[in-house]
Design a protein around this motif. Structure first.
Motif, short mmCIF file in Angstrom:
data_model
loop_
_atom_site.label_atom_id
_atom_site.label_comp_id
_atom_site.label_asym_id
_atom_site.label_seq_id
_atom_site.Cartn_x
_atom_site.Cartn_y
_atom_site.Cartn_z
N ARG A 141 13.45 9.70 -1.61
CA ARG A 141 12.31 10.55 -1.97
C ARG A 141 11.18 9.82 -2.68
O ARG A 141 10.02 10.28 -2.64
N ILE A 142 11.49 8.71 -3.33
CA ILE A 142 10.46 8.02 -4.11
C ILE A 142 10.17 6.64 -3.57
O ILE A 142 9.02 6.32 -3.24
N LEU A 143 11.22 5.82 -3.47
CA LEU A 143 11.00 4.41 -3.14
C LEU A 143 10.59 4.21 -1.68
O LEU A 143 9.59 3.54 -1.40
N PHE A 144 11.34 4.80 -0.74
CA PHE A 144 11.07 4.54 0.67
C PHE A 144 9.69 5.03 1.14
O PHE A 144 8.96 4.28 1.79
N PRO A 145 9.28 6.28 0.82
CA PRO A 145 7.96 6.72 1.29
C PRO A 145 6.82 5.86 0.76
O PRO A 145 5.88 5.55 1.50
N GLN A 146 6.90 5.46 -0.51
CA GLN A 146 5.83 4.63 -1.06
C GLN A 146 5.91 3.20 -0.55
O GLN A 146 4.88 2.56 -0.31
N MET A 147 7.12 2.71 -0.36
CA MET A 147 7.28 1.38 0.19
C MET A 147 6.68 1.29 1.58
O MET A 147 6.03 0.30 1.93
N MET A 148 6.88 2.33 2.39
CA MET A 148 6.34 2.32 3.74
C MET A 148 4.82 2.27 3.74
O MET A 148 4.21 1.66 4.63
N ARG A 149 4.21 2.90 2.77
CA ARG A 149 2.74 2.86 2.68
C ARG A 149 2.24 1.43 2.50
O ARG A 149 1.24 1.02 3.09
N PHE A 150 2.95 0.66 1.70
CA PHE A 150 2.56 -0.73 1.49
C PHE A 150 3.01 -1.64 2.63
O PHE A 150 2.39 -2.68 2.89
N GLU A 217 0.01 5.23 9.38
CA GLU A 217 -0.65 4.84 8.13
C GLU A 217 -1.35 6.03 7.50
O GLU A 217 -1.31 6.22 6.27
N ARG A 218 -2.00 6.86 8.31
CA ARG A 218 -2.66 8.05 7.77
C ARG A 218 -1.64 9.00 7.17
O ARG A 218 -1.88 9.62 6.13
N ARG A 219 -0.48 9.11 7.81
CA ARG A 219 0.56 10.02 7.30
C ARG A 219 1.08 9.55 5.95
O ARG A 219 1.20 10.34 5.01
N TYR A 220 1.40 8.26 5.85
CA TYR A 220 1.97 7.75 4.61
C TYR A 220 0.93 7.54 3.52
O TYR A 220 1.28 7.29 2.37
N ASN A 221 -0.36 7.61 3.88
CA ASN A 221 -1.42 7.49 2.89
C ASN A 221 -1.99 8.85 2.50
O ASN A 221 -3.04 8.91 1.87
N THR A 222 -1.32 9.92 2.92
CA THR A 222 -1.78 11.26 2.57
C THR A 222 -1.84 11.42 1.05
O THR A 222 -0.87 11.15 0.33
N GLY A 223 -3.00 11.84 0.55
CA GLY A 223 -3.15 12.02 -0.89
C GLY A 223 -3.53 10.77 -1.65
O GLY A 223 -3.73 10.79 -2.87
N VAL A 224 -3.69 9.66 -0.92
CA VAL A 224 -4.08 8.38 -1.55
C VAL A 224 -5.48 8.05 -1.11
O VAL A 224 -5.78 7.99 0.09
N LYS A 225 -6.35 7.79 -2.05
CA LYS A 225 -7.74 7.47 -1.74
C LYS A 225 -7.80 6.05 -1.23
O LYS A 225 -7.31 5.11 -1.85
N GLU A 226 -8.41 5.88 -0.06
CA GLU A 226 -8.51 4.55 0.55
C GLU A 226 -9.69 3.81 -0.05
O GLU A 226 -10.79 4.34 -0.15
N SER A 227 -9.46 2.59 -0.46
CA SER A 227 -10.51 1.77 -1.04
C SER A 227 -11.03 0.79 -0.01
O SER A 227 -10.25 0.22 0.76
N ARG A 228 -12.31 0.59 0.04
CA ARG A 228 -12.93 -0.34 0.96
C ARG A 228 -13.80 -1.32 0.19
O ARG A 228 -14.45 -0.94 -0.79
N LEU A 229 -13.81 -2.56 0.64
CA LEU A 229 -14.64 -3.57 0.00
C LEU A 229 -16.09 -3.43 0.47
O LEU A 229 -16.34 -3.09 1.59
#
Length: 229
Positions: A141-150, A217-229
């Motif tokens: 519930r915690i480690l795997f979903p966030q790990m997949m985002r990275f 990537e969009r699924r696992y980044n849900t709720g995370v603000k994407e940063s762009r340079l």
């Protein structure tokens, strides 16, 4: 004619390459997760084994590793059957290709997963443990979903390279898209044309893969603000 009478062979070869790549990917992910967990382990034996695996495999060219694993395993198996007076057992090229490519790219996935695991904030894992979650539940519930985002950007890159590396199985006699198109090119005296056809098929596979990876990537980044340079 577009395929010059080789429609069935090219379609079969394309499916063979896709099937080989997908099964190799599943095996590489398994090897990668196991290798990453071993490299993060406090057990010196597990750490050193995983370190040796990832360093050695990434240092040897894929073509050399394919030849070594396929032919050395076959030779070793022949010695065993000869000593035991058993009939010769031939290694299936498809199985050999899946195991070899999965084993090779498991080393690359090991580093991808290791970096992704380390990127997950330690405090969230500790919070899950303090909340009373088991280690398995914390992982799920915690480690795997966030790990997949990275991990997904690295996984996507490794997948694209793995698809191209699947062409190596043509050297051990498997009728993948490379072998089929090369045979068709020699038979029709249009090797250049069929080489371009093989390149286009691989481009189509990787393009579809990129779209699928983008959705993941969009699924696992849900709720995370994407940063762009």
């Amino acid at each position: 004619m577009l395929f010059h009478g080789y429609e069935t062979q090219i379609l079969d070869g394309t499916w063979m390459s896709i099937k080989l790549s997908l099964l190799s990917l599943a095996l590489a992910i398994a090897f990668g997760l196991l290798g990453a967990l071993c490299k993060l382990s406090r057990n010196p034996l597990l750490y050193r084994s995983a370190q040796c695996y990832s360093t050695l495999i990434r240092s040897v060219p894929d073509l050399v590793m394919m030849l070594l694993m396929f032919y050395s395993l076959q030779i070793g198996l022949n010695h065993v059957t000869d000593r035991l007076a058993l009939p010769q057992i031939d290694i299936d090229p498809f199985s050999a290709g899946v195991v070899t490519i999965g084993f090779i790219y498991g080393a690359y996935f090991t580093e991808t997963f290791r970096g992704a695991f380390l990127a997950v904030p330690r405090g969230q894992i500790e919070a899950g443990t303090a909340y009373g979650m088991s280690r398995l539940l914390v992982f799920r519930r915690i480690l795997f979903p966030q790990m997949m985002r990275f991990a997904l950007p690295g996984l996507g890159n490794n997948w694209q390279v793995l698809v191209k590396a699947s062409a190596l199985v043509s050297i051990i006699g498997l009728a993948d898209i490379i072998k089929v198109t090369q045979d068709a090119g020699r038979s029709t005296m249009q090797l250049f044309y069929f080489s371009w056809l093989a390149a286009f098929i691989f481009l189509a596979i990787t393009t579809v893969s990129s779209l699928v990876l983008h959705r993941l990537e969009r699924r696992y980044n849900t709720g995370v603000k994407e940063s762009r340079l």
